[in-house]
Motif scaffolding. Sequence first.
Motif, short mmCIF file in Angstrom:
data_model
loop_
_atom_site.label_atom_id
_atom_site.label_comp_id
_atom_site.label_asym_id
_atom_site.label_seq_id
_atom_site.Cartn_x
_atom_site.Cartn_y
_atom_site.Cartn_z
N ILE A 1 60.97 89.52 22.62
CA ILE A 1 62.00 90.04 21.72
C ILE A 1 61.54 89.86 20.27
N GLN A 2 60.95 88.71 19.99
CA GLN A 2 60.49 88.43 18.63
C GLN A 2 59.42 89.41 18.18
N SER A 3 58.39 89.61 19.03
CA SER A 3 57.26 90.46 18.63
C SER A 3 57.58 91.95 18.69
N THR A 4 58.24 92.36 19.79
CA THR A 4 58.46 93.79 20.00
C THR A 4 59.60 94.34 19.15
N TYR A 5 60.68 93.58 19.04
CA TYR A 5 61.87 94.13 18.40
C TYR A 5 62.12 93.59 16.99
N VAL A 6 62.03 92.29 16.80
CA VAL A 6 62.25 91.76 15.45
C VAL A 6 61.10 92.20 14.53
N GLU A 7 59.89 91.79 14.90
CA GLU A 7 58.73 92.18 14.08
C GLU A 7 58.51 93.68 14.13
N GLY A 8 58.67 94.27 15.33
CA GLY A 8 58.41 95.70 15.49
C GLY A 8 59.33 96.56 14.65
N LEU A 9 60.63 96.23 14.62
CA LEU A 9 61.57 97.02 13.84
C LEU A 9 61.33 96.87 12.34
N LEU A 10 60.99 95.66 11.91
CA LEU A 10 60.72 95.45 10.49
C LEU A 10 59.53 96.30 10.01
N SER B 1 63.09 107.47 23.93
CA SER B 1 63.09 107.15 22.51
C SER B 1 61.79 106.44 22.16
N VAL B 2 61.12 106.90 21.08
CA VAL B 2 59.84 106.30 20.67
C VAL B 2 59.78 106.15 19.16
N ASP B 3 58.96 105.21 18.72
CA ASP B 3 58.65 105.00 17.29
C ASP B 3 59.87 104.85 16.39
N PRO B 4 60.76 103.89 16.62
CA PRO B 4 60.74 102.86 17.66
C PRO B 4 61.58 103.28 18.86
N ASN B 5 61.35 102.56 19.98
CA ASN B 5 62.16 102.80 21.18
C ASN B 5 63.46 102.00 21.04
N LEU B 6 64.56 102.69 20.81
CA LEU B 6 65.84 102.03 20.64
C LEU B 6 66.66 102.01 21.92
N GLN B 7 66.07 102.56 22.99
CA GLN B 7 66.79 102.56 24.28
C GLN B 7 66.48 101.33 25.12
N ASN B 8 65.40 100.61 24.76
CA ASN B 8 64.98 99.48 25.60
C ASN B 8 65.24 98.13 24.96
N ILE B 9 66.09 98.07 23.95
CA ILE B 9 66.43 96.77 23.37
C ILE B 9 67.12 95.95 24.46
N VAL C 1 65.82 103.32 10.29
CA VAL C 1 64.78 103.65 11.25
C VAL C 1 65.11 105.02 11.83
N HIS C 2 64.07 105.80 12.05
CA HIS C 2 64.24 107.18 12.53
C HIS C 2 63.47 107.32 13.84
N THR C 3 64.15 107.01 14.94
CA THR C 3 63.50 107.16 16.24
C THR C 3 63.25 108.63 16.54
N ARG C 4 62.27 108.90 17.39
CA ARG C 4 62.05 110.26 17.88
C ARG C 4 62.49 110.32 19.34
N TYR C 5 63.28 111.31 19.66
CA TYR C 5 63.69 111.51 21.05
C TYR C 5 62.73 112.49 21.71
N VAL C 6 62.12 112.02 22.80
CA VAL C 6 61.21 112.88 23.55
C VAL C 6 62.02 113.60 24.61
N GLN C 7 62.11 114.90 24.48
CA GLN C 7 63.00 115.70 25.32
C GLN C 7 62.29 116.25 26.55
N THR C 8 60.95 116.16 26.56
CA THR C 8 60.19 116.84 27.61
C THR C 8 59.26 115.87 28.35
N LEU C 9 59.77 114.68 28.66
CA LEU C 9 58.91 113.67 29.27
C LEU C 9 59.32 113.30 30.69
#
Length: 886
Positions: free
Chosen positions: A592-601, A627-635, A611-619
């Motif tokens: 959580i610390q590395s992926t989400y706290v540090e990652g979101l910062l 959701s990617v860059d950042p993935n806000l669906q896997n918090i 933050v402006h996530t990108r939704y991948v509609q065709t995956l």
Amino acid sequence: MTQKNKLLLIDGSSLAFRAFYAIPGSVNSFINKNGLHTNALFSFHRMLENEMAKEQPTHVLVAFDAGKTTFRNEFYDAYKDGRQKTPGEFKEQMPYLRDLLQGFGIAHYELDNYEADDIIGTLATQVDPNEFDVVVLSGDRDLTQLAKENVRVDITVKGVSEIEENTPEYLMEKYGLNPLQIIDMKGLAGDSSDNIPGVTNIGEKTALKLLHEFGSVEGVYENVDGMKPSKRKENLINDKEQAFLSKKLATIEVEAPIDVPLDSLAYEGKDVGKLIEFYKEMDFKKFLTDLDTTAYDEENQIEKAEVNFEFVTEFTPEMFGARGGLYAEMLSDNYHTAEIVGISWSNGDKIYVSEPDLVLSSPLFQEWAVDPENKKQVFDAKRTIVALKRYGVTLEGIDFDVLLASYILNTNDNSKDIAEVAMDHDYYDISSDESIYGKGAKIAVPEDATSLHEHLARKIKAIEVLSDKLKNDLADNEQTDLFYEMELPLSIVLSNMEMTGIKLDSSRLRIMRDEFAIRLTEIENRIYEEAGETFNINSPKQLGVILFEKMQLPVIKKTKTGYSTAVDVLEQLRAQAPIVEDILQYRQIAKIQSTYVEGLLKVVNPSTGKVHTRYVQTLTQTGRLSSVDPNLQNIPIRLEEGRKIRQAFVPSHEGWKMFASDYSQIELRVLADISDDQHLKEAFLEGQDIHSSTAMRVFGIKDAADVTGNMRRQAKAVNFGIVYGISDYGLSQNLGITRKEAQTFIDTYFEKYPGVKQYMSDIVREAKDKGYVETLFHRRRFLKDINSRNFNLRSFAERTAMNTPIQGSAADIIKVAMIQMDERLKAENLQATMLLQVHDELIFEAPVEEIPILEKLVPEVMEAAVKLNVPLKVDSNFGDSWYDAK
């Protein structure tokens, strides 16, 4: 001095089999449109391409075994006995390997009663060493016996990519043997892969020792009587006949009656026409786009489709029509930040290309782009809208999206390269991006501007041609509504959500970072105290020593490098020692610390604080958004530390609130609808707690008050397990029970819910018949292994057939709700903004005075999005952060 020829001899049988296993998990990944497995062909092709480029041979032959029996079986029946049955997925590819070789212009040969080794040995030995250098390529070390001054034997040591070059000097350095002594080593040690017996209990190490002393099998037996008494001496004496037989079996025949004139092996280059046919049949799009067809095209007077484009620097109204294609070129997937390096468009008659700065600043272009009456065909609508908006251009009137349409037609085809998508639909007049821009660190706009402009023009041409074709294909599949009423309008909604972004309270995240650091230190010290020493907790090797050697915990699983300390292993050990629970908690918080706290910062926009996530509609195969860059669906939200991450997501305006609504048990409600199970429907229609209701039926309880918490937990696991096609093993792991008990649960569930059981049977039968399953909205998922002879592949496909209509329909329902919600917010003239979609949940921000409106409006829209046989139910909350809105 005349330069010598080079003869490349390839052991086709050995390398084809190695190619089959070269890419982990590839059997199920490489299947062409006709259901043929192609993984061995793909890997063999890659090996062949590399080898030909490296060796530049003047003559080439690929040798194959002619059959299971050879002359060796005449004096040893059991030769090569005991080999596992050849997988059917491999055997079905072998006939096509000859087609690949024909495309490469490479001769191949096999000889009845002989092995590929014998063909190679004969040719390698018989060529004039003054005229030919020989390179042998194989996966079989037996062939190293052929090495000599003009013969190098290359053996693949990892898949078909890594090569060990064997020369007489190398063999002497490695084994202390000359090439012919390799045969003696096999005579003594045998070879289990060929069922060559050797001498009892003599392995390679002992064989080498004997050969270093006595030189050969013959030398060993000339001196065996003088050896000191030992079990080894006894075995040598008893197995003398076996030793000489083994040496005979291991000896490659160098005088096989082959009929292969050397001049017939002269390499004259690829047969491009045959390769094109082969690549198309195998669906090898990447190989096809990389193939240089220039000479072939000229020789056969083949021309790519005319593009008739014009590069312009000044613009006139006639350049912009009521219908045309539009493409914005970027060299990065992240269109939120990528620079546009080229623009191409058409007016229905002609294609134009221009520099981005010129055309994007043109009032004529801007007026054309924003006018919804001007219908545009694009590749990836969302990408195009967001990218142009960054340059101050508003895009309206998108009429067709080739990427979205292709994805709907087959969710397996989700490439972002327009050339690959085009080839999926038999359009080949376009090159891949990689062939124009390079790849990896070398990716760049070509110095030759003409090649860039033509590439952009060809993309517009492809968009125009494919738009017409894919429209017809969608209609044939009854998927026109899915495209125009769901996916295309959703892409517009998503583009607005992405551009809006969500506010991140960075100061709150920094506080969390400090809090988590303290928490990790506390857990770390406790682990050291429990272990009795300090060590690297993140090192599986050191952790394994502590747990399984020092603390003597039972070993659950081993890996090539030592003890497994994977999560599933630790989960089984957590009750046996407090240190295991602490390690699991340490890992979770550290992630959580590395992926989400540090990652979101790292990804917060410094100018907007969002933050402006990108939704991948065709995956995804089910239609769910990613959701990617950042993935806000896997918090993670199971741990409180993970849930706290949501505290940092806050409204972007003072006096506003976060508002969240999510569907309650939507997948089970969809299951009730499509299975038409009376008991399941009844529970939802009467507003019962579905898990308690299931527990009552499964455990035979009449009063809901008698359902214990554990019963409800088990019923919940079964309910959702059924949705995901869970096996008895999976359920047993989830509940910590035996597989037999888990199977009893599943059987009882189906007994109590016969409509669900009938649905499962019907949908699998339908999938076997059609090759695909559909959601309620005709979204298809093709199941290439549904009729596979492989039990595991077929079983997985059957489970997928059961759960895809459920999961896919649930995903479709929330997409419909998003579109309708966006329309209602605009119609009601509300300031409230839809920010995120996380699986079954929608997150908004709104002024505090609009919260009462949303409390009524959002459930109204979401619950009425789709009419099922059971009601949809939505739960809503609001607060000062996303965390508080849960």
